[in-house]
Design an enzyme around this catalytic site. Structure first.
Site, PDB file in Angstrom:
ATOM      1  N   SER A 150     106.363 -51.469  48.290  1.00  0.00           N
ATOM      2  CA  SER A 150     105.938 -52.386  47.195  1.00  0.00           C
ATOM      3  C   SER A 150     107.186 -52.962  46.123  1.00  0.00           C
ATOM      4  O   SER A 150     107.605 -51.429  45.514  1.00  0.00           O
ATOM      5  CB  SER A 150     104.810 -52.803  46.977  1.00  0.00           C
ATOM      6  OG  SER A 150     104.311 -53.777  45.326  1.00  0.00           O
ATOM      7  N   TYR A 172      97.862 -47.388  42.984  1.00  0.00           N
ATOM      8  CA  TYR A 172      99.458 -48.162  43.516  1.00  0.00           C
ATOM      9  C   TYR A 172     100.256 -48.143  43.109  1.00  0.00           C
ATOM     10  O   TYR A 172     100.897 -47.956  44.784  1.00  0.00           O
ATOM     11  CB  TYR A 172      98.435 -50.111  43.745  1.00  0.00           C
ATOM     12  CG  TYR A 172      99.128 -51.355  44.345  1.00  0.00           C
ATOM     13  CD1 TYR A 172      98.163 -51.078  45.536  1.00  0.00           C
ATOM     14  CD2 TYR A 172     100.367 -51.833  44.406  1.00  0.00           C
ATOM     15  CE1 TYR A 172      98.716 -51.782  46.276  1.00  0.00           C
ATOM     16  CE2 TYR A 172     100.044 -52.380  45.328  1.00  0.00           C
ATOM     17  CZ  TYR A 172     100.305 -52.816  46.255  1.00  0.00           C
ATOM     18  OH  TYR A 172     100.725 -53.566  47.288  1.00  0.00           O
TER      19      TYR A 172
HETATM   20  N1  LIG Z   1     100.503 -59.093  49.234  1.00  0.00           N
HETATM   21  C1  LIG Z   1     101.292 -59.054  48.436  1.00  0.00           C
HETATM   22  O1  LIG Z   1     101.670 -58.976  47.427  1.00  0.00           O
HETATM   23  C2  LIG Z   1     102.046 -57.504  48.591  1.00  0.00           C
HETATM   24  C3  LIG Z   1     102.986 -57.119  47.786  1.00  0.00           C
HETATM   25  C4  LIG Z   1     103.634 -56.299  47.854  1.00  0.00           C
HETATM   26  C5  LIG Z   1     103.109 -55.254  49.221  1.00  0.00           C
HETATM   27  N2  LIG Z   1     101.844 -55.697  50.013  1.00  0.00           N
HETATM   28  C6  LIG Z   1     101.571 -54.729  50.125  1.00  0.00           C
HETATM   29  O2  LIG Z   1     101.690 -54.642  51.850  1.00  0.00           O
HETATM   30  C7  LIG Z   1     100.911 -54.902  52.653  1.00  0.00           C
HETATM   31  C8  LIG Z   1      99.993 -55.288  53.729  1.00  0.00           C
HETATM   32  O3  LIG Z   1      98.747 -56.529  52.665  1.00  0.00           O
HETATM   33  P1  LIG Z   1      99.092 -57.701  52.989  1.00  0.00           P
HETATM   34  O4  LIG Z   1      99.542 -58.179  51.866  1.00  0.00           O
HETATM   35  O5  LIG Z   1      98.667 -58.300  54.312  1.00  0.00           O
HETATM   36  O6  LIG Z   1      97.221 -58.038  52.575  1.00  0.00           O
HETATM   37  P2  LIG Z   1      95.798 -57.613  53.427  1.00  0.00           P
HETATM   38  O7  LIG Z   1      94.551 -57.635  52.525  1.00  0.00           O
HETATM   39  O8  LIG Z   1      96.306 -59.406  54.121  1.00  0.00           O
HETATM   40  O9  LIG Z   1      96.015 -57.019  54.822  1.00  0.00           O
HETATM   41  C9  LIG Z   1      95.973 -55.736  54.590  1.00  0.00           C
HETATM   42  C10 LIG Z   1      95.092 -54.894  55.752  1.00  0.00           C
HETATM   43  O10 LIG Z   1      94.885 -53.221  55.598  1.00  0.00           O
HETATM   44  C11 LIG Z   1      93.799 -53.633  56.542  1.00  0.00           C
HETATM   45  N3  LIG Z   1      93.175 -52.481  55.876  1.00  0.00           N
HETATM   46  C12 LIG Z   1      92.907 -52.090  54.691  1.00  0.00           C
HETATM   47  N4  LIG Z   1      92.896 -50.937  54.813  1.00  0.00           N
HETATM   48  C13 LIG Z   1      92.348 -50.308  55.549  1.00  0.00           C
HETATM   49  C14 LIG Z   1      92.176 -48.617  56.082  1.00  0.00           C
HETATM   50  N5  LIG Z   1      91.351 -47.838  55.789  1.00  0.00           N
HETATM   51  N6  LIG Z   1      92.533 -48.520  57.501  1.00  0.00           N
HETATM   52  C15 LIG Z   1      92.771 -49.649  58.721  1.00  0.00           C
HETATM   53  N7  LIG Z   1      93.083 -50.808  58.036  1.00  0.00           N
HETATM   54  C16 LIG Z   1      93.399 -51.163  56.763  1.00  0.00           C
HETATM   55  C17 LIG Z   1      92.917 -54.838  55.852  1.00  0.00           C
HETATM   56  O11 LIG Z   1      91.741 -55.028  56.808  1.00  0.00           O
HETATM   57  C18 LIG Z   1      93.877 -55.857  56.044  1.00  0.00           C
HETATM   58  O12 LIG Z   1      94.059 -56.577  57.183  1.00  0.00           O
HETATM   59  C19 LIG Z   1      99.996 -53.558  52.223  1.00  0.00           C
HETATM   60  O13 LIG Z   1     100.401 -52.206  52.055  1.00  0.00           O
HETATM   61  C20 LIG Z   1     100.119 -53.816  50.788  1.00  0.00           C
HETATM   62  O14 LIG Z   1     100.043 -53.008  49.663  1.00  0.00           O
HETATM   63  C21 LIG Z   1     100.991 -56.837  49.299  1.00  0.00           C
END
Ligand SMILES: NC(=O)c1ccc[n+]([C@@H]2O[C@H](COP(=O)([O-])OP(=O)(O)OC[C@H]3O[C@@H](n4cnc5c(N)ncnc54)[C@H](O)[C@@H]3O)[C@@H](O)[C@H]2O)c1
Length: 286
Positions: A150, A172
């Site tokens: 991130s 985080y």
């Molecule tokens: N959305 C943002 O703004 C953003 C920005 C930077 C980084 N990220 C990173 O991107 C990645 C994806 O996130 P996203 O934005 O798609 O969010 P999201 O919440 O839509 O998707 C995350 C997925 O991970 C699954 N998950 C959570 N805990 C879990 C576990 N213990 N075991 C297995 N699966 C698990 C959830 O059920 C979900 O389907 C994450 O690592 C997040 O930190 C997101």
């Protein structure tokens, strides 16, 4: 078409958001998919995670491309569950070429502090490492590992002046910094074997994690119950380009490139897909 044809990809957090988008994009370009997700909520995370039907929908979308998919409900915090999930995919496909370790959760103010710290570190950092570690014995020359960090990993946003106020939020940042460092050292060790490892650092991405009440509150601490409409104008503070967020497809395009042989000599990268967010923080660095 066919940029990852004949390859098999293991994707964590694949039920929705970026993970679903990566799974479908890789399938569109010819990969078979092993899709894993927890499909349950965590008490310390103040927004719902994916449900089993979400993982089913990912499978449906992958199959629609004509590629095969194996799904498993597994918790990335538990290496045993992940190994069993991967084994079920390997039994079907017989090989592994791409790892997209990206399941993650956002810890937020207000959660039980120690539980939030543990769940965020164990999911984002330990869970990412677990996914890669269980995959490593199955990877050979030409394989590509992609971990999701991130821009939080790259920005000096730690609240050093307010210790204990937001352990989930600090966890985080720490988890994403840890991923960046782990990928750097992993790539160094794997390079002589012809295996690549890279980290992608997204800015705000338009997924259920961003579009959630706790996230709205963190962008609008001045309001009691902020809505999407309240948060949306402020989301742009994270980027230099004038957008509130990128779309999951923008991250998937980077994943696809790193997964493909087009990036065959690209390893150890900390690839920002951040609409220039980093540029707001730092001068040019060697
Ligand atoms: N959305 C943002 O703004 C953003 C920005 C930077 C980084 N990220 C990173 O991107 C990645 C994806 O996130 P996203 O934005 O798609 O969010 P999201 O919440 O839509 O998707 C995350 C997925 O991970 C699954 N998950 C959570 N805990 C879990 C576990 N213990 N075991 C297995 N699966 C698990 C959830 O059920 C979900 O389907 C994450 O690592 C997040 O930190 C997101």
């Amino acid at each position: 078409m066919g940029r990852v044809s004949g390859k098999v990809a293991f994707v964590t957090g694949a039920a929705r958001g970026q993970g679903r988008s990566h799974a479908v994009r890789l399938a569109e370009e010819g990969a078979d998919i092993i899709a894993v997700d927890l499909c349950a909520n965590l008490d310390s995370i103040g927004y719902p995670l994916a449900a089993p039907e979400d993982l089913d929908e990912t499978a449906r979308l992958v199959e629609k491309t004509g590629q095969a998919v194996v799904t498993a409900q597994a918790d990335v915090r538990d290496a045993g569950q992940l190994r069993a999930a991967l084994d079920s995919g390997l039994a079907e496909f017989g090989r592994l070429d791409i790892v997209v370790a990206q399941a993650g959760v956002a810890g937020m103010k207000g959660a039980p502090p120690l539980q939030a710290w543990c769940d965020v570190i164990n999911t984002n950092l330990v869970g990412t490492i677990n996914a890669i570690q269980v995959a490593l014995p199955h990877l050979g020359s030409g394989a590509s590992i992609i971990a999701t960090g991130s821009t939080a990993a790259l920005m000096d946003t730690a609240k050093k002046d307010n210790p204990g106020a937001d352990p989930g939020g600090m966890a985080y940042i720490h988890s994403k910094r840890g991923i960046a460092h782990y990928v750097h050292d992993l790539a160094t060790e794997l390079a002589p074997l012809g295996i690549r490892a890279n980290a992608i650092h997204p800015t705000n991405t338009n997924t259920p994690m961003l579009q959630s009440e706790p996230m709205y509150r963190s962008f609008r601490p001045d309001l009691e119950n902020p809505t999407r409409a309240d948060a949306e104008p402020v989301f742009g503070v994270q980027q230099a380009m004038r957008i509130p967020y990128v779309e999951p497809a923008d991250i998937s395009n980077a994943v696809l490139w790193l997964a493909s042989d087009e990036a065959r000599y690209v390893t150890g990268m900390q690839l920002r897909v951040d609409a220039g967010g980093y540029l707001k923080w730092y001068d040019y660095q060697q």
